[in-house]
Design a protein around this motif. Structure first.
Motif, mmCIF file in Angstrom:
data_model
loop_
_atom_site.group_PDB
_atom_site.id
_atom_site.type_symbol
_atom_site.label_atom_id
_atom_site.label_comp_id
_atom_site.label_asym_id
_atom_site.label_seq_id
_atom_site.Cartn_x
_atom_site.Cartn_y
_atom_site.Cartn_z
ATOM 1 N N GLU A 80 0.830 -1.203 0.000
ATOM 2 C CA GLU A 80 0.000 0.000 0.000
ATOM 3 C C GLU A 80 0.865 1.254 0.000
ATOM 4 N N ALA A 81 1.952 1.226 0.751
ATOM 5 C CA ALA A 81 2.866 2.370 0.780
ATOM 6 C C ALA A 81 3.474 2.609 -0.601
ATOM 7 N N GLU A 82 3.838 1.528 -1.268
ATOM 8 C CA GLU A 82 4.396 1.659 -2.616
ATOM 9 C C GLU A 82 3.364 2.221 -3.586
ATOM 10 N N VAL A 83 2.126 1.750 -3.476
ATOM 11 C CA VAL A 83 1.048 2.256 -4.333
ATOM 12 C C VAL A 83 0.833 3.747 -4.079
ATOM 13 N N LEU A 84 0.847 4.168 -2.814
ATOM 14 C CA LEU A 84 0.643 5.581 -2.499
ATOM 15 C C LEU A 84 1.753 6.434 -3.095
ATOM 16 N N ARG A 85 2.994 5.971 -3.018
ATOM 17 C CA ARG A 85 4.105 6.734 -3.607
ATOM 18 C C ARG A 85 3.906 6.897 -5.119
ATOM 19 N N LEU A 86 3.454 5.847 -5.784
ATOM 20 C CA LEU A 86 3.239 5.921 -7.224
ATOM 21 C C LEU A 86 2.019 6.792 -7.550
ATOM 22 N N MET A 87 1.026 6.792 -6.677
ATOM 23 C CA MET A 87 -0.117 7.678 -6.857
ATOM 24 C C MET A 87 0.307 9.146 -6.802
ATOM 25 N N LYS A 131 -6.165 -2.004 -7.657
ATOM 26 C CA LYS A 131 -7.434 -1.406 -7.222
ATOM 27 C C LYS A 131 -7.703 -1.733 -5.756
ATOM 28 N N THR A 132 -7.400 -2.965 -5.368
ATOM 29 C CA THR A 132 -7.587 -3.373 -3.968
ATOM 30 C C THR A 132 -6.655 -2.592 -3.044
ATOM 31 N N HIS A 133 -5.406 -2.426 -3.458
ATOM 32 C CA HIS A 133 -4.448 -1.665 -2.650
ATOM 33 C C HIS A 133 -4.864 -0.201 -2.543
ATOM 34 N N VAL A 134 -5.332 0.388 -3.645
ATOM 35 C CA VAL A 134 -5.782 1.784 -3.621
ATOM 36 C C VAL A 134 -6.942 1.931 -2.644
ATOM 37 N N ALA A 135 -7.895 0.999 -2.698
ATOM 38 C CA ALA A 135 -9.032 1.038 -1.779
ATOM 39 C C ALA A 135 -8.551 0.950 -0.334
ATOM 40 N N GLY A 136 -7.533 0.130 -0.095
ATOM 41 C CA GLY A 136 -6.971 0.010 1.245
ATOM 42 C C GLY A 136 -6.332 1.304 1.716
ATOM 43 N N VAL A 137 -5.604 1.952 0.817
ATOM 44 C CA VAL A 137 -4.970 3.231 1.144
ATOM 45 C C VAL A 137 -6.034 4.272 1.506
ATOM 46 N N GLU A 164 -0.918 1.973 -14.907
ATOM 47 C CA GLU A 164 0.518 2.266 -14.887
ATOM 48 C C GLU A 164 1.171 1.722 -13.616
ATOM 49 N N ILE A 165 0.463 1.812 -12.500
ATOM 50 C CA ILE A 165 0.992 1.250 -11.250
ATOM 51 C C ILE A 165 1.112 -0.266 -11.366
ATOM 52 N N GLY A 177 -1.556 -7.415 -11.281
ATOM 53 C CA GLY A 177 -2.756 -7.169 -12.048
ATOM 54 C C GLY A 177 -3.460 -5.893 -11.618
ATOM 55 N N PRO A 178 -4.222 -5.270 -12.534
ATOM 56 C CA PRO A 178 -4.974 -4.052 -12.198
ATOM 57 C C PRO A 178 -5.924 -4.243 -11.018
ATOM 58 N N ALA A 179 -6.523 -5.425 -10.903
ATOM 59 C CA ALA A 179 -7.445 -5.688 -9.792
ATOM 60 C C ALA A 179 -6.710 -5.624 -8.449
ATOM 61 N N THR A 180 -5.468 -6.107 -8.437
ATOM 62 C CA THR A 180 -4.667 -6.057 -7.211
ATOM 63 C C THR A 180 -4.380 -4.613 -6.822
#
Length: 223
Positions: free
Chosen positions: A164-171, A192-198, A179-180, A187-190
């Motif tokens: 989730e931290a990595e996803v937030l940095r890329l966001m 999406k799940t991480h973004v929802a968690g963030v 792109e993330i 996968g994009p679904a993964t």
């Protein structure tokens, strides 16, 4: 919104500006201007009544400005629309406050017709930040360093998983979910799940608010 028009409310105290926006947006297929407001108070009332998908919100209006109007829309509605702030000056503190209040991006009044239409479509359908470099510049101008931010950044990191931290940095860099996914080789679904968690762990509604929180906490530096 698949197969249905993107419904838009215009909020600006200048009749000429609203007329120009309506003419540009109304000429595009898939876009529909459903209402106009000349004050922030009118905008809030109209949005609650019409429940549009997008609001183009001027920040400087009489009675209730665009910041307060955005706050009222975001806190007073379930499933509020996405608000794009329309402004004359991109480094205006009003713009940053509107983003903090819940706006998902901003657009300069000098923008061309194509840029306006593209911004509306992108905000309605995309999972990307609107003009991420400009959001970063605003954060750089309004965020201050200090030990309190370091402590807040540490608390934020503890709440997020490593992914989730990595996803937030890329966001914060403005990358879309696709792109993330490519960057992280998942996968994009993964993603999406991480973004929802963030979003859930930060207690924010969308990725713009998550990025603002990341800057303000010191999790990443806009500089």
């Amino acid at each position: 919104m698949n197969g249905t028009p993107i419904r838009i409310v215009l909020a600006d105290d200048e009749h000429l500006v609203r007329t120009a926006l309506r003419a540009i947006l109304g000429a595009e297929s898939g876009l529909e201007v459903v209402g106009e407001a000349a004050t922030g108070a009118e905008a809030v009332s109209l949005v609650r009544e019409l429940r549009p998908d997008i609001v183009l919100m001027d920040v400087r209006m009489p009675e209730v400005d665009g910041i307060r109007a955005t706050e009222r829309i975001m806190t007073g509605m379930t499933g509020p629309p996405r608000v794009i702030v329309v402004t004359t000056f991109e480094n205006d503190s009003y713009v940053y406050e509107a983003l903090r209040a819940g706006a998902c991006g901003f657009l300069l009044k000098r923008a061309g017709a194509d840029e306006l239409v593209q911004a509306v479509r992108m905000v309605a359908h995309s999972d990307s930040l609107l003009f991420p470099s400009a959001v970063r510049a605003l954060a750089a101008a309004h965020v201050h360093c200090g030990s309190a931010r370091e402590e807040e950044a540490a608390r934020l990191r503890k709440r997020l998983s490593e992914r989730e931290a990595e996803v937030l940095r890329l966001m914060t860099a403005g990358l879309s979910n696709a792109e993330i996914a490519a960057r992280m080789t998942v996968g994009p679904a993964t993603v999406k799940t991480h973004v929802a968690g963030v979003l859930a762990k930060l207690g924010v509604r969308d990725r713009t608010q998550a990025v603002i929180a990341a800057y303000e906490s010191g999790f990443v530096s806009p500089r």
